[in-house]
Structure formats: structure tokens, C-alpha cells
Design a protein around this motif. Sequence first.
Motif, PDB file in Angstrom:
ATOM      1  N   THR A   9       0.863  -1.178   0.000  1.00 54.15           N
ATOM      2  CA  THR A   9       0.000   0.000   0.000  1.00 54.15           C
ATOM      3  C   THR A   9       0.893   1.219   0.000  1.00 54.15           C
ATOM      4  N   LEU A  10       0.873   1.941  -1.100  1.00 49.69           N
ATOM      5  CA  LEU A  10       1.770   3.074  -1.238  1.00 49.69           C
ATOM      6  C   LEU A  10       1.209   4.302  -0.538  1.00 49.69           C
ATOM      7  N   PRO A  11       2.081   5.172  -0.031  1.00 49.97           N
ATOM      8  CA  PRO A  11       1.614   6.410   0.602  1.00 49.97           C
ATOM      9  C   PRO A  11       0.916   7.310  -0.414  1.00 49.97           C
ATOM     10  N   ASP A  12       0.172   8.287   0.082  1.00 47.49           N
ATOM     11  CA  ASP A  12      -0.476   9.252  -0.805  1.00 47.49           C
ATOM     12  C   ASP A  12       0.572   9.969  -1.636  1.00 47.49           C
ATOM     13  N   ALA A  13       0.187  10.377  -2.825  1.00 50.15           N
ATOM     14  CA  ALA A  13       1.136  11.011  -3.731  1.00 50.15           C
ATOM     15  C   ALA A  13       1.752  12.270  -3.148  1.00 50.15           C
ATOM     16  N   GLY A  14       0.995  12.948  -2.287  1.00 49.61           N
ATOM     17  CA  GLY A  14       1.504  14.192  -1.733  1.00 49.61           C
ATOM     18  C   GLY A  14       2.375  14.014  -0.520  1.00 49.61           C
ATOM     19  N   THR A  15       2.507  12.768  -0.044  1.00 46.69           N
ATOM     20  CA  THR A  15       3.307  12.535   1.157  1.00 46.69           C
ATOM     21  C   THR A  15       4.783  12.606   0.834  1.00 46.69           C
ATOM     22  N   THR A  16       5.522  13.328   1.614  1.00 47.86           N
ATOM     23  CA  THR A  16       6.962  13.402   1.397  1.00 47.86           C
ATOM     24  C   THR A  16       7.641  12.256   2.103  1.00 47.86           C
ATOM     25  N   GLY A  17       8.762  11.847   1.569  1.00 48.04           N
ATOM     26  CA  GLY A  17       9.460  10.683   2.108  1.00 48.04           C
ATOM     27  C   GLY A  17      10.110  10.955   3.433  1.00 48.04           C
ATOM     28  N   ALA A  18      10.738  12.072   3.629  1.00 50.38           N
ATOM     29  CA  ALA A  18      11.436  12.375   4.867  1.00 50.38           C
ATOM     30  C   ALA A  18      11.785  13.850   4.857  1.00 50.38           C
ATOM     31  N   ALA A  19      11.970  14.384   6.055  1.00 53.03           N
ATOM     32  CA  ALA A  19      12.350  15.786   6.160  1.00 53.03           C
ATOM     33  C   ALA A  19      13.860  15.891   6.003  1.00 53.03           C
ATOM     34  N   VAL A  20      14.330  16.024   4.780  1.00 47.82           N
ATOM     35  CA  VAL A  20      15.761  16.080   4.520  1.00 47.82           C
ATOM     36  C   VAL A  20      16.072  17.320   3.706  1.00 47.82           C
ATOM     37  N   ASP A  21      17.296  17.796   3.856  1.00 47.48           N
ATOM     38  CA  ASP A  21      17.755  18.970   3.141  1.00 47.48           C
ATOM     39  C   ASP A  21      18.604  18.519   1.964  1.00 47.48           C
ATOM     40  N   THR A  22      18.006  18.498   0.768  1.00 42.03           N
ATOM     41  CA  THR A  22      18.747  18.050  -0.407  1.00 42.03           C
ATOM     42  C   THR A  22      19.585  19.177  -1.007  1.00 42.03           C
ATOM     43  N   ALA A  23      19.361  20.386  -0.577  1.00 41.67           N
ATOM     44  CA  ALA A  23      20.108  21.507  -1.150  1.00 41.67           C
ATOM     45  C   ALA A  23      21.589  21.420  -0.857  1.00 41.67           C
ATOM     46  N   LYS A  24      21.956  20.777   0.269  1.00 41.06           N
ATOM     47  CA  LYS A  24      23.352  20.710   0.659  1.00 41.06           C
ATOM     48  C   LYS A  24      24.183  19.882  -0.316  1.00 41.06           C
ATOM     49  N   PHE A  25      23.548  19.185  -1.221  1.00 43.14           N
ATOM     50  CA  PHE A  25      24.279  18.310  -2.114  1.00 43.14           C
ATOM     51  C   PHE A  25      24.546  18.946  -3.478  1.00 43.14           C
ATOM     52  N   THR A  26      24.407  20.261  -3.585  1.00 44.90           N
ATOM     53  CA  THR A  26      24.830  20.919  -4.806  1.00 44.90           C
ATOM     54  C   THR A  26      26.354  20.903  -4.871  1.00 44.90           C
ATOM     55  N   LEU A  27      26.897  20.933  -6.076  1.00 46.94           N
ATOM     56  CA  LEU A  27      28.347  20.858  -6.245  1.00 46.94           C
ATOM     57  C   LEU A  27      29.039  22.033  -5.562  1.00 46.94           C
ATOM     58  N   ARG A  28      28.459  23.221  -5.690  1.00 46.69           N
ATOM     59  CA  ARG A  28      29.067  24.409  -5.085  1.00 46.69           C
ATOM     60  C   ARG A  28      29.149  24.278  -3.571  1.00 46.69           C
ATOM     61  N   ASP A  29      28.029  23.882  -2.955  1.00 49.35           N
ATOM     62  CA  ASP A  29      28.009  23.766  -1.504  1.00 49.35           C
ATOM     63  C   ASP A  29      28.945  22.662  -1.016  1.00 49.35           C
TER      64      ASP A  29
END
Length: 416
Positions: free
Chosen positions: A113-133
Motif C-alpha cells: 500500500t503506497l503512501p499518498d502522492a503528496g506525502t513526502t518521504g522524509a524531512a531532509v535537506d537536499t540543497a546541501k548536495f549541490t556541487l558548489r556547496d
Amino acid sequence: MNRLFTYFVVGSMILGVLVGWIVNVTMPTEGAAAVADNLTIITDVFLRLIKMIIAPLVFATLVAGIAHMEDAGAVGRIGVKTMGWFITASIVSLTIGLIMVHILKPGTGLNLTLPDAGTTGAAVDTAKFTLRDFITHLVPKSIVEAMANNEILQIVVFSVFVGTAVAAIDDKAPAVLALVEQVAQIMLKVTGYVMTTAPLAIFAALAATISTQGIEVLWTYVKFIGGFYLSLGILWALLIGAAVIIIGPRALKLIAAVRQPTLLAFSTASSEAAYPRTLDALQQWGVSRKVASFVLPLGYSFNLDGSMMYCTFATLFIAQVYGIEMSVAQQVTMLGLLMVTSKGMAGVPRASLVVIAATLAYFDLPEAGLLLILTVDHILDMGRSATNVIGNTVASAVVAKWEGQIQDPEEGPAKT
């Protein structure tokens, strides 16, 4: 003594599973959660003790190792060889994960049973993985801040500068070098004290997990878990095979020598916990101190073979669960993206999950799919942590071989 410690570790694993199962089947959910919460106090304290050791130990051993090198040229030479091995191992790890998930198809036909489409997987900060940062984050604003936050990458950068400066001074600053070596010895002794509590932490970690999730957590995603561990087995075989080809049959003794830190990493799901014992085992086997103290800390930042394989395996597993087909071009792009983002995993809580979340967002895959792997993430983290130890052990030994810095203990002490 070493064999007795191994018995304690294995016994604590078995007892932890048994106690967790008993709590799970005999107590209500609230009671089991309370027991697990109390047990995690032990594991939290143990991992905090480990983190307390890592920064001063990495700094002292890395500075001492570099300072003992002949010149800055030796640092650069070993650094190039080390990074060359790390990049090659990274490509192999990512590719094996990609190939195996296509062969095994663990997510195909999974009736969940999959979560609702609007549900986010986890509260994570993906911005930190830019090449510059990522690149700017390599350089510490303050070494005190880096050590306080256990920013291994930043500590490594600072230690390389300090060690190279000491090596460049004519008399190698003997007072500073002696102090650093003494700090390293003291921290290794502190490590010995902390490690005596490892069996207790292992018991608590497993008991807490089984108490709340039940013994069935070990079987929830049999195909997913089994497929991933099979992939890890193939990676282990390739790593050990490469070590035997480059070093010789004696490489098998090295794998046996690191069985304790590997088991510790597997049991605690933390490759950091195994760092001190891995460093000691490498030197006992015959890798020179300067190579081991240089390559191993870098490996904990740049050579997380098990974690990188998991990123490709889990990302494509999620795509399979949702019935999403990724083109060859997208998958090749994913490998390149993971090659960069995975280098920032060291010191980030639930690092692999953060990297996977960043990858899902980049390719517009449902981030809610992250919820599908959260249940068994700890079980999988155990395998990838142990693989990280094996990968870094092999890397250290191979670079030492290339540098002529391996000495059989039976023939005398290792070079320094």
C-alpha cells in the motif's frame, strides 16, 4: 583476548534478537516501545563516545602520518594513488548496484500500500548536495567548529595542511610531532576503554529494533534485503579478489585481521565505530603507520563502497515499485550524480537516505517512495557499514603495496 571479545560480540547479537523478540510478543505496543526507548539510551551513549573519539584521533593520526613522509611530493603521490583507487571502487560499487537491481528486480510486482502522492518521504535537506556547496563545505571556517560537529571532511583538509607543513619544516618540528603522536596514543588507549562496552551496545541496538518492529522485520522485504546482500557479496568478492591479485595471498590474512571491526560495524550499523580497531588491525598486519593514517580517514569520506551501492540499488527499487522506467541516459546520469553526492555522506545523519532523497527529487521520482525503505534501513545499514570497512581496508593495503609500505610482522616491525 581478541577471540573472547569476538565471542562476546556474537553472543550479544544473538541475545539481542532473542530479548527483542520476547519483548515484542509478550508486551503491548506501548510497553515494547518504552523498553526500546530505554535500550536506545545505551546505544546513543556508545555512539556518542565513538563520536567523541573520532575527531582528535583522525587529526592526530593523519598529521603524524603525513609528517613522517619524506616530503610534500610523497603526500601528493600517495594522495593521487589513493583517490584513483577510490574513484575506481566508487564506479564499480555503483555499477554493481545498478546491474543487480535490474537482474533481480526486487521492486517488480511488490504488493504494498503506497503512501499518498503528496506525502513526502522524509524531512531532509537536499540543497546541501549541490556541487558548489559540497566544494565550499570542504574547507572549514574553524577547525574547532569542524571538530565540534565531527565534520570528517573538514578535519581531513585541515590535517593535510598541518601535516604537510610539519613535513616541510627542516627538523619536522619535533616537539609538535611528538605531541601529536602522544595524543594519538592516548586516544587509542581511550578507544580501548570505549570498545569494552561494544557488546552491551550491540545487544541494546538489536533488542530495541526487534522489540518495536518484531522479528518479522527481518523478513518483510526478503527479496529486497536478500538481493542487496547478494550484491554486497559480489562487491566483497571483487574487492578481496583485487587485493589478492595486487598484494598476494597474504591479503586473505588481512581480511581475517579486520573481522572484529567489520563485525562491530555490522552490528552497530556504524562504520565510524570500527575506525579505531580497523586502523590498529592494518598496522598489526603490516601496513605502515603513515599510509594507514593517511588513507583510512580519507576512505571514511570518499570511499563508502557499501553506501554508494545502496544508493543505486534503493533508488531503482523505488522506481520499480512505482512501475517507472528510467532510460539508459537517465541511469548513467544517476551514476554520475551519485558519484558526487555520495562524497558528502560522511557525518550526515541517515546519510544514504538523504542522498537517495536528493536523487529521487532530481529525477522526479515519488519522494514518498523513501518510506518504503525506512522500515528495513537499519538492517541494510548493517551490511553497507561492514562493506565500508572492508573497502577502506583493501584501499589502505593496496596503496601501501604500491608505495612499498607493507612489512610482514614476522620479518620485523612495519615501516613508518
